[in-house]
Design an enzyme around this catalytic site. Structure first.
Site, short mmCIF file in Angstrom:
data_model
loop_
_atom_site.label_atom_id
_atom_site.label_comp_id
_atom_site.label_asym_id
_atom_site.label_seq_id
_atom_site.Cartn_x
_atom_site.Cartn_y
_atom_site.Cartn_z
N PHE A 1 0.69 -1.17 0.13
CA PHE A 1 -0.02 0.00 -0.15
C PHE A 1 0.90 1.06 -0.20
CE2 PHE A 1 -3.48 -2.57 2.30
CZ PHE A 1 -4.27 -2.40 1.42
N SER B 1 -1.85 -6.00 -6.88
CA SER B 1 -2.09 -4.77 -6.21
C SER B 1 -2.53 -5.42 -4.78
CB SER B 1 -2.95 -3.77 -6.80
OG SER B 1 -4.37 -4.01 -6.36
N ASP B 2 -2.52 -4.69 -3.78
CA ASP B 2 -3.20 -4.83 -2.60
C ASP B 2 -4.50 -4.24 -2.74
OD1 ASP B 2 -3.81 -5.70 0.06
OD2 ASP B 2 -2.00 -4.79 0.95
N TYR B 3 -5.25 -4.53 -1.73
CA TYR B 3 -6.85 -4.09 -1.48
C TYR B 3 -7.26 -2.62 -2.02
CZ TYR B 3 -11.56 -5.45 0.38
OH TYR B 3 -12.60 -5.83 0.70
N ALA C 1 -5.81 -0.89 -3.94
CA ALA C 1 -4.66 0.12 -4.00
C ALA C 1 -4.46 0.90 -5.40
CB ALA C 1 -3.45 -0.52 -3.55
#
Ligand code: BGC
Length: 709
Positions: A225, A256-258, A260
């Site tokens: 993030f 990607s992260d959540y 992001a």
């Protein structure tokens, strides 16, 4: 033509973008329901992977939508965070790392993979490899602690455990090394905050575990993030495409992260979602987790000329390749079959892991408990905790499978009278229960003080500016200890907790972390002496939050701390030394190290250096010791850390017995990143330091020189 090439040819742009779209099903919070719109999206070929959904029926039903009802029948990939167990919950990583046992790390990952693949999971968002030197950061609990060498060994073991021999085998998971990178250096220990680290710190500290993960063949990597030096990792082309793909040749999936990708707008590097999607894709992010930005905005980005279709195709090909490696095209359901007796075997493994994760921090001789203890008062806010023993990220684990501390003690000491009360809650101001707690304490032979944090106080978005004992726990503990009752304190936590007063007053203190399902039994086995504790701290334990970041591998200064020199690197109001150094951890035995010797006083490139040391168990108790080998490059163009861990060994010693422990170092151990961050070798003096922790006062030293060829 390969399957992937023909699929790419057949796919519409929307179907391609569907493969890059990773959506959450929300089961983790709300039950096994695929929201209506996800069902529609899957049927429309707009979803490549789903996470937070598990269980044979619901996974099969959802997979059928993709395989049978979409135009091209491309299977979905199912993901989940499996940080320390799936159904069977093992100790949180920071605790498990303390076992310093790569085989154990591998076995718990392997067990989790088997359990999860029985219920439809294909990929896990683990291992978490963020080196961190800041206990304020709640996510320190999820990772390998402060040291890059330990982090690298942890990465290799976990990936071996999750992925097995081949991804195509049933019963194994694709692993995702996360969060790439440097989130553990978040400013002031605050989650998601900016990271400002030098190129050197990146290459020496934060990147090595990821390099080890790539070398171990990890299937996927999740970008972090945070930003690094101003550039969000979701759009960090230099580190994603540059370092991972070009330098390390990583050809797996980067996700990607959540949300992001969307967050690139808030970060301040993208003007709108279209730019955000284009930035992430061109930096190297293949899958967009939850933002839906690729699906909605990459067509517009193509039209604006911000991305090329070839970028999209390359990302889709990587996702399809992962599905192919997992054999999902041939076996989209891919459920492993639960074998007879596996559950019991995993509980035994959880017990072993939990015992090995308990760190005995201090002991004034009260432990192991005397055989004549008749009445034990178990007191404190975690005295009867169940769910809190599991810690954060407990996947499909269940509190009812977890043994509490009184349950463990009752089973271990059936003849003992056990009483328990909480006294105070974990947080909050109510002190009214303290009086009763003191009355119970007075009536007992020994008090087991169950202190610490709730599971939710560690993990994501669980940072603490003052990582000590919260609420009125200090008042409770001090009142109990003031009664004169002998007290053993247990710290349930996901980070080192600053509490110097406790270490001064309690008869013994143990870090019991979040131990998982077998917490109560493991704790009882250590308290009674049935199991001799052997864990070591994978993170330096500070006295005060003002010392943070604190870690053993610091560099010298021109004015190193010196009690006799005012103008030296110290605090006016706090010692510079930590409460406990990296590697600290007591047992019920006493081991001495002597006679460190090395096979050569001079070496050159290509030589192996062998160090040997004699370890002797001076006690009456069999023990398992961890012996650390550190290196110090005494003089170099770039000042080197005072100590860098280069090896460790575990040795089992019967009472009164000695063993010689040998370490072999290749010349690589003596290199460091040069100006171009490539490994360089600089001839000169080195010290090899060997000991039971990073406590500099208690290390044996041998010196040698690298000579040029
Ligand atoms: C976390 C990741 C996790 C992801 C999916 C994010 O909020 O940062 O570690 O894998 O959610 O659950």
């Amino acid at each position: 033509m390969s399957r992937i090439e023909s699929l790419l040819r057949a796919m519409t742009l929307e179907e391609k973008l569907g493969q890059l779209n990773l959506v959450t099903a929300g089961q983790a919070a709300t039950g096994p329901i695929v929201p209506g719109e996800t069902t529609q999206d899957i049927r429309a070929g707009q979803v490549g992977g789903v996470f937070n959904l598990w269980g044979r029926d619901v996974v099969a039903r959802t997979q059928r939508l993709a395989v049978e009802e979409t135009r091209l029948g491309v299977p979905l990939i199912f993901g989940l965070d499996i940080l320390h167990g799936y159904r069977t919950i093992f100790p949180v990583p920071l605790a498990e790392v303390g076992a310093f046992d790569p085989l154990l790390w591998e076995r718990t990952a392997c067990a989790s993979a088997l359990e999860a693949t029985c219920e439809g999971i294909h990929l896990t968002f683990a291992p978490m490899l963020d080196v961190s030197r800041d206990p304020r950061w709640g996510r320190i609990a999820e990772g390998p602690g402060e040291d890059p060498f330990v982090g690298s060994k942890f990465a290799q073991a976990k990936i071996r455990g999750f992925q097995g021999e081949r991804l195509s085998d049933r019963g194994v998971l694709a692993a995702t090394a996360k969060h790439f990178c440097a989130g553990g250096a978040a400013t002031a220990g605050r989650d998601y905050a900016a990271v400002d680290v030098s190129e050197r710190m990146l290459h020496e500290v934060y990147l090595p575990p990821f390099r080890a993960a790539v070398e171990a063949g990890c299937a996927a990597i999740m970008s972090a993030f945070n930003n690094v030096n101003g550039v969000p990792m979701t759009s960090h082309g230099k580190l994603l495409n540059g370092y991972l793909r070009r330098k390390l040749d990583f050809d797996g999936v980067i996700m990607s992260d959540y949300t992001a990708v969307t967050e690139l707008v808030e970060h301040g590097v993208a003007a709108d979602l279209v730019e955000a999607a284009a930035l992430a894709l061109t930096a190297g992010v293949d899958m967009d987790m939850v933002s839906g930005a690729y699906l909605r905005c990459l067509p517009e980005a193509l039209a604006r000329g911000l991305v090329a279709e070839a970028d999209i195709d390359a990302a889709v090909a990587r996702v399809l390749r992962l599905k192919e490696r997992l054999r999902l095209f041939d076996d989209p359901y891919r459920f492993a079959a639960p074998a007879e007796g596996v559950q019991e075997a995993h509980r035994q493994l959880a017990l072993d892991a939990a015992r090995r994760a308990i760190t005995l921090l201090s002991n004034r001789g009260i432990l192991p408990l005397a055989a004549d203890v008749r009445r034990i008062a178990v007191i404190g806010p975690l005295a009867d905790a169940r769910a809190d023993m599991l810690g954060p990220w407990s996947a499909a684990g269940a509190a009812e499978n977890c043994a509490t501390i009184p349950e463990g003690l009752k089973a271990a000491l059936p003849a003992c009278d056990l009483i328990h009360c909480t006294g105070v809650s974990i947080e909050g101001d109510d002190e009214r229960g303290i009086e009763l707690a003191c009355t119970l304490a007075r009536s007992a032979d020994v008090v087991v003080l169950c202190l610490g944090e709730s599971a939710g106080m560690s993990g994501e978005a669980a940072c603490r500016a003052t990582p000590g004992l919260p609420g009125k726990q200090r008042q409770l503990a001090e009142s109990i200890m003031a009664t004169g009752a002998p007290a053993v304190a247990l710290l349930s936590c996901g980070r080192p907790l600053t509490a110097p007063w406790l270490f001064e007053q309690a008869q013994a203190v143990l870090a019991t972390w979040f131990l998982g399902d077998m917490a109560g039994h493991a704790i009882a086995d250590v308290l009674t002496g049935l199991f001799n504790p052997c864990a070591r701290l994978a993170v330096t334990w500070p006295r005060d939050v003002g010392q943070v970041p604190i870690f053993y591998a610091s560099r010298s200064t021109g004015r190193p701390p010196d009690a006799n020199n005012f103008y030296s690197s110290k605090y006016l109001d706090c010692p510079v030394e930590p409460q406990f150094p990296f590697g600290h951890g007591l047992s019920f035995a006493r081991v001495t190290l002597t006679n460190l010797r090395i096979n050569r006083l001079e070496f050159t490139l290509g030589d192996e250096v062998e160090a040997r040391v004699d370890a002797r168990n001076e006690s009456e108790v069999a023990t398992e010791e961890t012996i650390f080998l550190f290196l110090h490059d005494v003089t170099a163009r770039v000042a080197r850390p005072l100590m860098e861990l280069k090896a460790w060994a575990k040795v089992a010693l019967a009472p009164g017995k000695s063993k010689t422990v040998a370490f072999t170092l290749t010349t690589e151990s003596f290199s460091f990143p040069g100006d171009d961050m490539e490994p360089m070798f600089e001839p000169g003096a080195f010290d090899i330091l060997v000991g039971l922790s990073a406590d500099r006062k208690n290390l044996l030293t041998a010196s040698l020189r690298m000579i040029s060829t």
